[in-house]
Design a protein around this motif. Structure first.
Motif, PDB file in Angstrom:
ATOM      1  N   GLN A 100       0.838  -1.215   0.000  1.00 50.78           N
ATOM      2  CA  GLN A 100       0.000   0.000   0.000  1.00 50.78           C
ATOM      3  C   GLN A 100       0.869   1.261   0.000  1.00 50.78           C
ATOM      4  OE1 GLN A 100      -2.250  -0.914   3.528  1.00 50.78           O
ATOM      5  NE2 GLN A 100      -3.912  -1.894   2.392  1.00 50.78           N
ATOM      6  N   LEU A 139       2.206   1.890  -3.418  1.00 56.32           N
ATOM      7  CA  LEU A 139       1.169   2.481  -4.280  1.00 56.32           C
ATOM      8  C   LEU A 139       1.030   3.971  -3.974  1.00 56.32           C
ATOM      9  CD1 LEU A 139      -1.262   2.240  -6.263  1.00 56.32           C
ATOM     10  CD2 LEU A 139      -2.664   1.530  -4.317  1.00 56.32           C
ATOM     11  N   ARG A 140       1.003   4.306  -2.704  1.00 51.73           N
ATOM     12  CA  ARG A 140       0.865   5.722  -2.318  1.00 51.73           C
ATOM     13  C   ARG A 140       2.059   6.542  -2.814  1.00 51.73           C
ATOM     14  NH1 ARG A 140      -2.947   7.045   1.791  1.00 51.73           N
ATOM     15  NH2 ARG A 140      -1.624   8.621   2.755  1.00 51.73           N
ATOM     16  N   VAL A 145       1.558   7.146  -6.492  1.00 55.15           N
ATOM     17  CA  VAL A 145       0.472   8.107  -6.758  1.00 55.15           C
ATOM     18  C   VAL A 145       0.932   9.523  -6.385  1.00 55.15           C
ATOM     19  CG1 VAL A 145      -1.869   8.810  -6.078  1.00 55.15           C
ATOM     20  CG2 VAL A 145      -1.372   6.407  -6.501  1.00 55.15           C
ATOM     21  N   TRP A 164      -4.943   2.727 -12.442  1.00 52.97           N
ATOM     22  CA  TRP A 164      -5.579   3.178 -11.202  1.00 52.97           C
ATOM     23  C   TRP A 164      -7.092   3.348 -11.339  1.00 52.97           C
ATOM     24  CZ3 TRP A 164      -1.152   7.256 -10.599  1.00 52.97           C
ATOM     25  CH2 TRP A 164       0.005   6.598 -10.143  1.00 52.97           C
ATOM     26  N   ASP A 209      -7.147  -0.829  -0.251  1.00 53.45           N
ATOM     27  CA  ASP A 209      -6.061  -0.335  -1.122  1.00 53.45           C
ATOM     28  C   ASP A 209      -6.549   0.852  -1.952  1.00 53.45           C
ATOM     29  OD1 ASP A 209      -4.517  -2.377  -0.182  1.00 53.45           O
ATOM     30  OD2 ASP A 209      -4.373  -3.477  -2.075  1.00 53.45           O
ATOM     31  N   ARG A 210      -7.773   0.736  -2.449  1.00 56.88           N
ATOM     32  CA  ARG A 210      -8.301   1.833  -3.274  1.00 56.88           C
ATOM     33  C   ARG A 210      -8.371   3.125  -2.455  1.00 56.88           C
ATOM     34  NH1 ARG A 210     -13.360   4.041  -4.556  1.00 56.88           N
ATOM     35  NH2 ARG A 210     -13.305   5.089  -6.596  1.00 56.88           N
ATOM     36  N   MET A 265      -5.170   4.937  -2.147  1.00 54.31           N
ATOM     37  CA  MET A 265      -4.860   5.687  -3.368  1.00 54.31           C
ATOM     38  C   MET A 265      -5.754   6.933  -3.513  1.00 54.31           C
ATOM     39  SD  MET A 265      -5.393   4.320  -7.241  1.00 54.31           S
ATOM     40  CE  MET A 265      -7.159   4.271  -7.081  1.00 54.31           C
TER      41      MET A 265
END
Ligand SMILES: Cc1cc2nc3c(=O)[nH]c(=O)nc-3n(C[C@H](O)[C@H](O)[C@H](O)COP(=O)(O)OP(=O)(O)OC[C@H]3O[C@@H](n4cnc5c(N)ncnc54)[C@H](O)[C@@H]3O)c2cc1C
Length: 372
Positions: free
Chosen positions: A9, A12-13, A16, A53, A71-72, A75
Motif C-alpha cells: 500500500q 502504491l501511495r 500516486v 488506477w 487499497d483503493r 490511493m
C-alpha cells in the motif's frame, strides 16, 4: 481500529504521490474544492487509467487491479487531498464498473468494462426524479419492452455531469403495472441516443454541474438491461453503499482544510478549534476505512456507509462554518483561505443532500444498525 499501511500500500501511495506532484508541477491541474465531482478532465483521467488506477479493485481477468477496497482508499485519499479533477472517471470506477461486474453478463462485461478502464467512457447516475429523491422507490421513468429492446420515457433530475457523459446508468420501471420497490430495473442508456434532451441546472454559485435529463421514447437494445429485469431495487441499494462510503465524503473541501491549517498560526483559540476538527476528520476517515473493510469482506457497505457519510459531511459543514468565523467579514471577498472558502461555502449545503440526505441516512442507521 489501527490504520497502518502495508509495504504494498505504501508503494502504491508513493507512486500516486509522485504522479500527482509531477502533474501539478506541469500545471495540468489546480487544486480546487469539490474537484472530484466538478473537475472534468479526460486527459488526466486517461493518464490515471494508463497507470492502472481505474478499476483497482476489479478482478484481474477483467483488466482490473485485483486489489482491495482498502487499497483503493489508500490511493484515492491522495487524489482527493491534491484536489485533482476526477469527474471523468469517478462514478464509473466507483459504482458502475462494480455493478456491471456483479450483475452484468459476460458479453456486457466485455462490452463496457474495457472503455471504463481506459478512461474513455464517462457515466452519470440516473436515479433521482422530481418526485423521487429520498423516496427513490417513487421512480416513474418507464422502460417498456418493445421489439428487440426497450422504449424509455421519463425525466431525471440533479444528474451530475450528464452534459459531459457518454452513458446514463438509469433506474427505470420496466413493469408499468408495478409499484414502489417492485418492477424496477437498471439500464445503460447512451446519452447521444435520439430522444434524449439534457437541460442544465445552475447551482447557487452559478456553476453548471448537474442537469435535467428527458427521455422521449428513447429506444435501447435489450442488452442495455443490467441484471435481472425487476431486480433493480436490490442492485441500486448495493450501489448506494459504494456511493456513500468513499473518502470524498470527508475530503471534498480538503483545499480549504489545508488553508485553515496554514492560517491557524499561533492563535490558541484557533489551534484548539482546529484540533477538534482534526480529531473529528480522523474519526470520519476511520469510519470510511471500516466501510471499505466491509466491502472487502464481500458485501456492499450498508449502514456502515450511512454512518460514515452522515458523520463526514457534518464535519465538512462545520469546517466551512469555522473558516467563515475565522474570516469574519473577509469571507465575502472570495480571497480568503486561498480562494477556497467562498466556493466551499456555496457547496456546503449540498454535501448533506447529494448521495442521500443526512435525515434519510439517520433513518437507515436507526433501522439497520440499531434495529429501532
Ligand atoms: C450536488 C448534487 C448532486 C446530485 N447528483 C445526483 C446525480 O448525479 N444523480 C442522481 O440521481 N441524483 C443526484 N442528486 C440528487 C440527490 O440524490 C437528491 O437531491 C437527494 O436524494 C434528496 O432528494 P430530493 O432532492 O428529492 O429531496 P426530498 O427527498 O424531497 O427531501 C426534502 C427534505 O425532506 C427530508 N426527508 C425526505 N424524506 C425523509 C424521511 N423519510 N425522513 C426524514 N426526512 C426526510 C430530506 O432529508 C430533505 O431535507 C444530487 C443532488 C445534489 C445536491
Amino acid at each position: 481500529m489501527q490504520l497502518t499501511f502495508t509495504k504494498q500500500q505504501q508503494a502504491l501511495r508513493d507512486e500516486v504521490a509522485a504522479f500527482l506532484n509531477e502533474e501539478r508541477e506541469a500545471g495540468s491541474f489546480t487544486p480546487r474544492v469539490d474537484n472530484w465531482i466538478t473537475g472534468f478532465d479526460r486527459d488526466l483521467t486517461k493518464k490515471i487509467a494508463a497507470r492502472g488506477w481505474i478499476g483497482l479493485t476489479w478482478p484481474i481477468e477483467y483488466g482490473g487491479g485485483g486489489r482491495s477496497y482498502v487499497d483503493r482508499l489508500c490511493m484515492t485519499e491522495l487524489f482527493l487531498a491534491a484536489g485533482a479533477p476526477l469527474a471523468a472517471h469517478w462514478f464509473a470506477d466507483r459504482q458502475m464498473g462494480p455493478s456491471i461486474l456483479a450483475h452484468g453478463t459476460e458479453t456486457q462485461k466485455e462490452r463496457y468494462l474495457p472503455e471504463i478502464l481506459a478512461g474513455e467512457a464517462t457515466y452519470c447516475i440516473g436515479m433521482s426524479e422530481p418526485d423521487a429523491g429520498s423516496d427513490l422507490a417513487g421512480v416513474r421513468t418507464r422502460a417498456v419492452r418493445s421489439g428487440s429492446g426497450f422504449v424509455v420515457t421519463g425525466h431525471k433530475i440533479w444528474t451530475s455531469l450528464a452534459h459531459h457523459s457518454d452513458y446514463i446508468y438509469l433506474l427505470a420501471r420496466t413493469d408499468p403495472a408495478s409499484e414502489r420497490h417492485e418492477g424496477l430495473s437498471e439500464l445503460i442508456v447512451p446519452l447521444r441516443s435520439e430522444g434524449v434532451t439534457i437541460s442544465p441546472i445552475h447551482d447557487m454559485s452559478g456553476a453548471h454541474h448537474f442537469n435535467e435529463v428527458f427521455f422521449d421514447e428513447v429506444f435501447v437494445e435489450g442488452d442495455a438491461l443490467i441484471g435481472a429485469e425487476g431486480g433493480g431495487w436490490r442492485q441500486v441499494t448495493g450501489q448506494l453503499g459504494y456511493e456513500r462510503a468513499g473518502l470524498e465524503r470527508v475530503m471534498s473541501l480538503w483545499a480549504l482544510f489545508e488553508a485553515m491549517r496554514a492560517e491557524a498560526g499561533d492563535d490558541e483559540r484557533r489551534q484548539e478549534e482546529l484540533g477538534a476538527l482534526e480529531a473529528a476528520v480522523r474519526v470520519a476517515r476511520l469510519l470510511v476505512f471500516r466501510a471499505a473493510a466491509v466491502a472487502d469482506s464481500g458485501r456492499p457497505p450498508d449502514h456502515e456507509a450511512a454512518m460514515a457519510k452522515v458523520f463526514a459531511t457534518d464535519i465538512e459543514q462545520r469546517m466551512v462554518e469555522l473558516a467563515s468565523q475565522w474570516a469574519g467579514r473577509g469571507a465575502r471577498t472570495g480571497a480568503t483561505f486561498g480562494g477556497h472558502l467562498l466556493p466551499a461555502w456555496l457547496i456546503a449545503p449540498s454535501l448533506s443532500i447529494r448521495g442521500g440526505t443526512n435525515e434519510v441516512l439517520r433513518g437507515i442507521i436507526a433501522r439497520r444498525a440499531l434495529g429501532l
